[in-house]
Write a protein that holds these residues in place. Sequence first.
Motif, PDB file in Angstrom:
ATOM      1  N   UNK A 210       0.845  -1.194   0.000  1.00 64.24           N
ATOM      2  CA  UNK A 210       0.000   0.000   0.000  1.00 64.24           C
ATOM      3  C   UNK A 210       0.879   1.242   0.000  1.00 64.24           C
ATOM      4  N   UNK A 211       0.360   2.317  -0.566  1.00 62.54           N
ATOM      5  CA  UNK A 211       0.986   3.633  -0.477  1.00 62.54           C
ATOM      6  C   UNK A 211      -0.153   4.623  -0.284  1.00 62.54           C
ATOM      7  N   UNK A 212      -0.112   5.360   0.798  1.00 64.52           N
ATOM      8  CA  UNK A 212      -1.144   6.367   1.032  1.00 64.52           C
ATOM      9  C   UNK A 212      -0.607   7.450   1.944  1.00 64.52           C
ATOM     10  N   UNK A 213      -1.382   8.525   2.072  1.00 66.44           N
ATOM     11  CA  UNK A 213      -0.990   9.660   2.913  1.00 66.44           C
ATOM     12  C   UNK A 213      -1.983   9.767   4.059  1.00 66.44           C
ATOM     13  N   UNK A 214      -1.435   9.911   5.258  1.00 61.68           N
ATOM     14  CA  UNK A 214      -2.270  10.097   6.445  1.00 61.68           C
ATOM     15  C   UNK A 214      -1.596  11.142   7.326  1.00 61.68           C
ATOM     16  N   UNK A 215      -2.384  11.994   7.958  1.00 58.96           N
ATOM     17  CA  UNK A 215      -1.831  13.036   8.817  1.00 58.96           C
ATOM     18  C   UNK A 215      -1.393  12.468  10.164  1.00 58.96           C
ATOM     19  N   UNK A 216      -0.301  13.016  10.690  1.00 61.01           N
ATOM     20  CA  UNK A 216       0.172  12.655  12.026  1.00 61.01           C
ATOM     21  C   UNK A 216      -0.897  13.070  13.037  1.00 61.01           C
ATOM     22  N   UNK A 217      -1.183  12.193  13.982  1.00 59.48           N
ATOM     23  CA  UNK A 217      -2.205  12.509  14.991  1.00 59.48           C
ATOM     24  C   UNK A 217      -1.709  13.511  16.027  1.00 59.48           C
ATOM     25  N   UNK A 218      -0.405  13.795  16.053  1.00 62.61           N
ATOM     26  CA  UNK A 218       0.156  14.752  17.008  1.00 62.61           C
ATOM     27  C   UNK A 218       0.341  16.129  16.369  1.00 62.61           C
ATOM     28  N   UNK A 219       1.106  16.194  15.250  1.00 58.79           N
ATOM     29  CA  UNK A 219       1.442  17.493  14.651  1.00 58.79           C
ATOM     30  C   UNK A 219       0.633  17.824  13.393  1.00 58.79           C
ATOM     31  N   UNK A 220      -0.162  16.885  12.905  1.00 55.57           N
ATOM     32  CA  UNK A 220      -1.067  17.070  11.760  1.00 55.57           C
ATOM     33  C   UNK A 220      -0.371  17.218  10.403  1.00 55.57           C
ATOM     34  N   UNK A 221       0.932  16.961  10.320  1.00 57.95           N
ATOM     35  CA  UNK A 221       1.623  17.000   9.035  1.00 57.95           C
ATOM     36  C   UNK A 221       1.354  15.713   8.261  1.00 57.95           C
ATOM     37  N   UNK A 222       1.349  15.787   6.920  1.00 59.31           N
ATOM     38  CA  UNK A 222       1.061  14.604   6.106  1.00 59.31           C
ATOM     39  C   UNK A 222       2.256  13.645   6.042  1.00 59.31           C
ATOM     40  N   UNK A 223       1.978  12.364   6.239  1.00 60.74           N
ATOM     41  CA  UNK A 223       2.999  11.328   6.207  1.00 60.74           C
ATOM     42  C   UNK A 223       2.646  10.362   5.076  1.00 60.74           C
ATOM     43  N   UNK A 224       3.619  10.098   4.192  1.00 60.14           N
ATOM     44  CA  UNK A 224       3.429   9.093   3.152  1.00 60.14           C
ATOM     45  C   UNK A 224       3.825   7.745   3.751  1.00 60.14           C
ATOM     46  N   UNK A 225       2.879   6.827   3.764  1.00 63.76           N
ATOM     47  CA  UNK A 225       3.044   5.544   4.435  1.00 63.76           C
ATOM     48  C   UNK A 225       3.162   4.428   3.398  1.00 63.76           C
ATOM     49  N   UNK A 226       4.161   3.542   3.591  1.00 64.87           N
ATOM     50  CA  UNK A 226       4.411   2.420   2.690  1.00 64.87           C
ATOM     51  C   UNK A 226       4.499   1.116   3.496  1.00 64.87           C
ATOM     52  N   UNK A 227       3.370   0.492   3.840  1.00 66.63           N
ATOM     53  CA  UNK A 227       3.445  -0.813   4.504  1.00 66.63           C
ATOM     54  C   UNK A 227       3.456  -1.946   3.464  1.00 66.63           C
ATOM     55  N   UNK A 228       4.142  -3.042   3.789  1.00 67.96           N
ATOM     56  CA  UNK A 228       4.163  -4.225   2.925  1.00 67.96           C
ATOM     57  C   UNK A 228       3.935  -5.460   3.801  1.00 67.96           C
ATOM     58  N   UNK A 229       2.990  -6.290   3.380  1.00 65.81           N
ATOM     59  CA  UNK A 229       2.632  -7.497   4.117  1.00 65.81           C
ATOM     60  C   UNK A 229       2.935  -8.745   3.299  1.00 65.81           C
TER      61      UNK A 229
END
Length: 60
Positions: free
Chosen positions: A26-45
């Motif tokens: 997966x590749x998606x963007x989610x905001x940090x729950x602390x500082x609200x900046x966007x994080x690009x997340x790359x998990x692989x299962x």
Amino acid sequence: MFEHFFQCPYCWEEVSMLLDPSIVHQVYVEDCEVCCNPIEVHPRFEDQILVAFEALSIEQ
């Protein structure tokens, strides 16, 4: 769903995200729950097990 803890690449606080292990890569963007900046997340299962995870800052 799979809860994963990691450090935010902006504020360095530990945050968690819920990941879906039914999707292999997966590749998606989610905001940090602390500082609200966007994080690009790359998990692989593989076989429902998290084998790689990367959290990148998005330079704006």
